[in-house]
Scaffold this active site. Structure first.
Site, PDB file in Angstrom:
ATOM      1  N   ASP A  52      43.751  48.482  50.209  1.00 40.00           N
ATOM      2  CA  ASP A  52      43.914  49.763  50.884  1.00 40.00           C
ATOM      3  C   ASP A  52      44.991  49.830  51.943  1.00 40.00           C
ATOM      4  O   ASP A  52      45.177  50.880  52.543  1.00 40.00           O
ATOM      5  CB  ASP A  52      42.607  50.231  51.484  1.00 40.00           C
ATOM      6  CG  ASP A  52      42.140  49.301  52.597  1.00 40.00           C
ATOM      7  OD1 ASP A  52      42.812  48.292  52.860  1.00 40.00           O
ATOM      8  OD2 ASP A  52      41.112  49.609  53.205  1.00 40.00           O
ATOM      9  N   ARG A 243      39.810  53.242  58.279  1.00 40.53           N
ATOM     10  CA  ARG A 243      40.340  53.874  57.082  1.00 40.53           C
ATOM     11  C   ARG A 243      40.260  55.389  57.158  1.00 40.53           C
ATOM     12  O   ARG A 243      39.902  55.950  58.186  1.00 40.53           O
ATOM     13  CB  ARG A 243      39.586  53.344  55.862  1.00 40.53           C
ATOM     14  CG  ARG A 243      39.745  51.831  55.725  1.00 40.53           C
ATOM     15  CD  ARG A 243      39.090  51.325  54.500  1.00 40.53           C
ATOM     16  NE  ARG A 243      39.317  52.266  53.425  1.00 40.53           N
ATOM     17  CZ  ARG A 243      38.776  52.166  52.222  1.00 40.53           C
ATOM     18  NH1 ARG A 243      37.972  51.160  51.965  1.00 40.53           N
ATOM     19  NH2 ARG A 243      39.024  53.053  51.294  1.00 40.53           N
ATOM     20  N   TYR A 251      36.012  42.945  57.530  1.00 38.73           N
ATOM     21  CA  TYR A 251      36.150  41.642  56.874  1.00 38.73           C
ATOM     22  C   TYR A 251      35.366  40.653  57.721  1.00 38.73           C
ATOM     23  O   TYR A 251      35.648  40.511  58.910  1.00 38.73           O
ATOM     24  CB  TYR A 251      37.615  41.206  56.822  1.00 38.73           C
ATOM     25  CG  TYR A 251      38.463  41.995  55.867  1.00 38.73           C
ATOM     26  CD1 TYR A 251      38.528  41.655  54.522  1.00 38.73           C
ATOM     27  CD2 TYR A 251      39.239  43.069  56.307  1.00 38.73           C
ATOM     28  CE1 TYR A 251      39.322  42.361  53.635  1.00 38.73           C
ATOM     29  CE2 TYR A 251      40.038  43.790  55.420  1.00 38.73           C
ATOM     30  CZ  TYR A 251      40.078  43.427  54.090  1.00 38.73           C
ATOM     31  OH  TYR A 251      40.861  44.124  53.216  1.00 38.73           O
ATOM     32  N   PRO A 329      43.291  39.005  51.394  1.00 37.31           N
ATOM     33  CA  PRO A 329      43.581  40.421  51.617  1.00 37.31           C
ATOM     34  C   PRO A 329      43.880  40.768  53.070  1.00 37.31           C
ATOM     35  O   PRO A 329      44.418  41.828  53.341  1.00 37.31           O
ATOM     36  CB  PRO A 329      42.291  41.115  51.149  1.00 37.31           C
ATOM     37  CG  PRO A 329      41.222  40.098  51.286  1.00 37.31           C
ATOM     38  CD  PRO A 329      41.877  38.763  51.117  1.00 37.31           C
TER      39      PRO A 329
END
Lengths: 606, 606
Positions: A52, A243, A251, A329
């Site tokens: 993302d 987001r 995370y 990531p």
């Protein structure tokens, strides 16, 4: 009842996999008018989770395809990075705030976070008017590259045979299709079938760090929940990635005991779940509270850093994106590397398919992008290790300090604006001194110029769209000075001569010439510029401040390291990377640059 | 065969005329959820020509409706004004260049030119999802306002009867409809039927200046063809207005002999045509050449400056746009004044129709907009006279000098950013000193603040959309200081009390509260702000520079003249104009301001 016959067809480019890498390539090729098809094994595009984060350079890239407006409208922006470490009482406390992006040349100095499904929708909507949609669910079952040298040498031959299997064929339709493609792109992810079919190995290793990821709408008193926050706590590490909307991704570092099955020694997804991840978060966030009503997506991963040994077979089948490289990531690189891979490759395939270039330029894809992936993996190893380490405390003097971590965090690698491509047929740095700060092999530095005819400010990158044309920037010096103008006219005559690169290699179809004058806005007349250097009134720019200064226009020659009395010609590749620079008197070197890989045009549009 | 019966219907607001004034009002009311219909006598929207210049303030207004992106994407921008006067040899020569907009507070420091049909399409596309389209061709044939005082006093009564005639009714449908409307808007142009039906006189006079207008794609060696150029030549005056694409509009001064019929003494359109206009242009442009292959639109006009004696009848029927004021087109004000008229009126009607406000606020429409029109007419008289005058030469010592003209040109009136509304129930300047530079009665000055939760920069105007809500800006001072935060909490308790304006007059439906802290970006916690001042994490702003400064964020308190230790509460009307300012200790004055025209809400959404 008759058994339907297997269909047979031909195509210029067949793309396998419709994630960001495949869709980026499909859109670029579709917009370039290349006959392209794209297939995917999933019955529908992803609906939640996954990659993302969009880096500053990829915002620039998407802008060059006209897609950044939508990205910026829909996405969340991360401007602030915040750091928490253990406080005196064992709970976490804020140890610093810093810009999330410090690269001075980033045009958009922030990351954008947006659900992968929205990114994919952006590409799908963009290419739909070109008649390209994803065919799904479809899997490849056979891939064969011709072994005939004469076939492989002919760029227009359909040298690759792929058998596709339709998992959900329409009634009465064959479930098998034999596709003969000129070129094939495997963008089919970390477990790439194409890569395996080509027998390409992944090089690198797995680490022992196990992380969990969960997307939530948080209920929290934590004051930095909307910033990219790195938490090093005594209970493990966490990264917060805010987001779109009110969603936040966490995370979370996991302990082996949380997730590893003691009997098998392997990660056991059944041992973990979003509720358990939130319990880990609660400990990490102490003394702040964090709760969530529902979980939008979650996963587990073990960090591994690997790069494919090759990126292509015979420059006929290519792989891009996760098929070529895997990494953690948290550095936010997965989707970015994928998009940049395909951006690098698409225009090269388009030039070869159109017959503009010979196949040698296709070799630069692996040269340029595999080198990048190796650099990325090296950065990621360092970054992931540092993130997974314990914080420095009185008890743990080997731990990571706030300062060490922030230095790695801001190292500048992750923004993508510094990606550098090595010398090749497409990158010739011989005359770098003539534009000393416009690094050959790097993307054109953002800079605002004003358009001479109407003094409207333009960011130069917006005049370098991904339209598959080379952009020739003529830094003409002061065109209001008669002696300088005479030099420019001499240059124009050479560029426009029958043996010049412009007419030889395709004219206005292939080259877009822009002139950048250093005349003052009071004196300039765009009509002074020789016609070949201004095919339209909009093609002459000025390196001056605005009439009523609002933007940072002005100072472009200095920023690029170009002398105003000498001038320079800068060739920008269709992907915005600087290909070659030459002083006026070395125009032949630009002609030679193109001669090395371009084909003489049968017809020339002037 | 049966004769169809005349239809009868009711509506909240009926708009007559679908030019910019009518469409602006229709879109605003439709977005506000008001039941609105709009009719027009023309069978289709305009396809070419007409008004085309959008001033900086109207770009801001359109942005507040989410329409500026499209305007800026489609339109041409005028950044540069150029001036030509007679040179020594009698031909014209450039005497200067200047910014087209010099107002420091203009958020977009340029004019946009775009065909009126494109502007209208923007509104049509915006309101279509609300189910509102233009009914055409339809004309009104009767307009009656109730004479019953009790009916007129009830804001919800259908006090206006309009008979509409369908010029092209569907087969079997009545060609007559009787509409009973709560409110009617006549936006039916300079020859307004509504204005005549109300018996409202136009006050002012006609001049003798005759001008021609022609839209062309020019073939010319004139170096300033893409800038707003004012030419004073010995052969007459000309203004160049570059437009979208390669189109250019020429305004050309005509001599009586060119266009007046000597027998009737009246302008004779048959004597003129685009070819003849281009002949006039050729003389004016000498020694430059100008030609055109084709003519996209042309017209003639005589300058007249007139204002309607009233803007409404009983606050039930209103007129806006050209129906209220006519003037010369060269100051670029026609469409702008129309859009601003309707922007001023629409939210007031919406508040009355919803029962939020009593009808007294409708009187402020004429007060605010007629005063503006009178100022506009006075400016236009001066400007048009100066433009139509001969240039100063050795032979004509009474002519206009370049300097005189440029002073008038840059007077700043035309940008619209300085529009000032006088004191009324909606404009209370008692506490101006507490935000000394945020002028009460003027639009909120553009300023970039950063959002405390994520440090993303926001232009304050973008947080003041035309959503019909009052925006309450709490300039809270340094919320990271405990003593200051205590003051803010006291204020929050008062605002949130049952007798406070927030709960009394409709809560979050009616008011959007934003808090602007002067805390530093290193120390601020948005979670410190009392809940009523942050209904969402996005509602707290910071007056500080960005983490990595790129915008001009910071210095907002100084720019607005607000003391950081004292703070202030600023109420912004739904049209972005400042309504009232108060220090924390005078919160009651804000409550009194709303009490004067608002109705106590039956239910309150908090």
């Amino acid at each position: 009842m008759t058994v339907p016959q297997a269909k047979e067809s031909t195509v210029d480019v067949l793309i396998i996999g419709a994630g960001p890498a495949g869709l980026m390539a499909a859109n670029a090729l579709a917009k370039a008018g290349v006959h392209v098809r794209i297939v995917d094994q999933r019955p529908a595009k992803v609906a939640a989770g996954q990659a993302d984060g969009i880096q500053p350079r990829v915002i620039e890239v998407l802008q060059s395809y006209g897609l950044a407006d939508r990205l910026l409208r829909e996405g969340n922006q991360m401007h602030l990075a915040t750091f928490y470490n253990p406080g005196p009482d064992g709970g976490i406390e804020r140890t610093g705030r810093a810009p999330d992006v410090t690269a001075p040349s980033a045009r958009w100095p922030f990351y954008v976070t947006l659900h992968q499904g929205s990114i994919e929708a952006m590409f799908l909507d963009s290419m739909a008017p070109e008649g390209v949609t994803v065919e799904r669910p479809v899997i490849p079952t056979l891939l064969e590259v011709s072994k005939d040298e004469s076939v492989l040498k002919d760029p227009q031959s359909h040298a690759v045979k792929v058998v596709l299997k339709y998992l959900d064929p329409e009634q009465g339709q064959a479930d098998i299709e034999i596709v003969r493609a000129k070129y094939v792109l495997g963008a089919d992810g970390a477990h790439s079938w194409v890569r395996k079919a080509l027998g390409i190995a992944m090089e690198g290793e797995q680490t022992n760090y196990i992380w969990g990821v969960v997307d939530i709408i948080p209920d929290t008193d934590f004051p930095d929940i909307r910033t990219r926050t790195s938490i090093h706590s005594l209970n493990g590490s966490c990264m917060i990635v805010p987001r779109e909307g009110d969603m936040v991704r966490l995370y979370l570092q996991l302990m082996d005991a949380d997730v590893v099955n003691p009997e098998t020694g392997r990660v056991d997804r059944d041992k973990m779940g979003p509720e358990k991840l939130m319990k880990v978060a609660s400990k990490t966030f102490h003394p702040y509270s964090i709760r969530a009503e529902e979980y939008h997506w979650w996963t587990l991963y073990i960090i591994g850093q690997r790069v494919a040994a090759q990126y292509s077979a015979h420059e006929r089948v290519f792989i891009s994106g996760d098929a070529c490289h895997t990494h953690s990531p948290k550095a936010g690189q997965g989707m970015n590397a994928s998009i940049n891979d395909s951006h690098n490759l698409a225009w090269k395939i388009a030039h070869v398919v159109r017959g503009w270039s010979d196949m040698s330029i296709l070799k630069t894809y692996e040269l340029e992008r595999r080198k990048f992936a190796q650099d990325l993996i090296n950065f990621d190893k360092m970054f992931a290790a540092m993130f997974s380490s314990k914080p420095r405390t009185a008890q743990n003097k080997d731990g990571v300090t706030h300062e060490e971590f922030i230095a790695a965090f801001q190292g500048g690698f992750t923004t993508g604006v510094g990606i550098h491509y090595s010398p090749s047929v497409l990158v010739n740095a011989d005359h770098q001194a003539h534009a000393s700060k416009l690094v050959i092999g790097e993307r054109v530095l953002p800079q605002t110029f004003i358009r001479a005819a109407d003094m409207r400010p333009y960011e130069i990158q917006d005049l370098l769209p991904a339209d598959t044309r080379y952009k020739v920037l003529v830094f003409a010096g002061d065109t209001s000075d008669a002696a300088q103008l005479a030099r420019v006219r001499t240059l124009a005559a050479a560029v426009g001569s029958p043996s010049g690169f412009f007419k030889t290699y395709g004219g206005a179809d292939v080259f877009d010439i822009l002139t950048i004058s250093s005349a003052s806005k009071e004196k300039v007349n765009y009509t002074d510029v020789p016609p070949i250097f201004r095919s339209h009134w909009s093609k002459v720019l000025l390196d001056d401040t605005e009439m009523y200064p609002r933007t940072d226009a002005g100072g472009g020659y200095e920023k690029y390291g170009i002398d105003k009395t000498e001038g320079a010609v800068v060739v920008v590749r269709p992907d915005q990377y600087v290909g070659i620079v030459a002083p006026f008197e070395k125009l032949d070197d630009i002609t030679d640059y193109f001669a090395a890989f371009m084909k003489v045009a049968a017809q020339t549009v002037l």
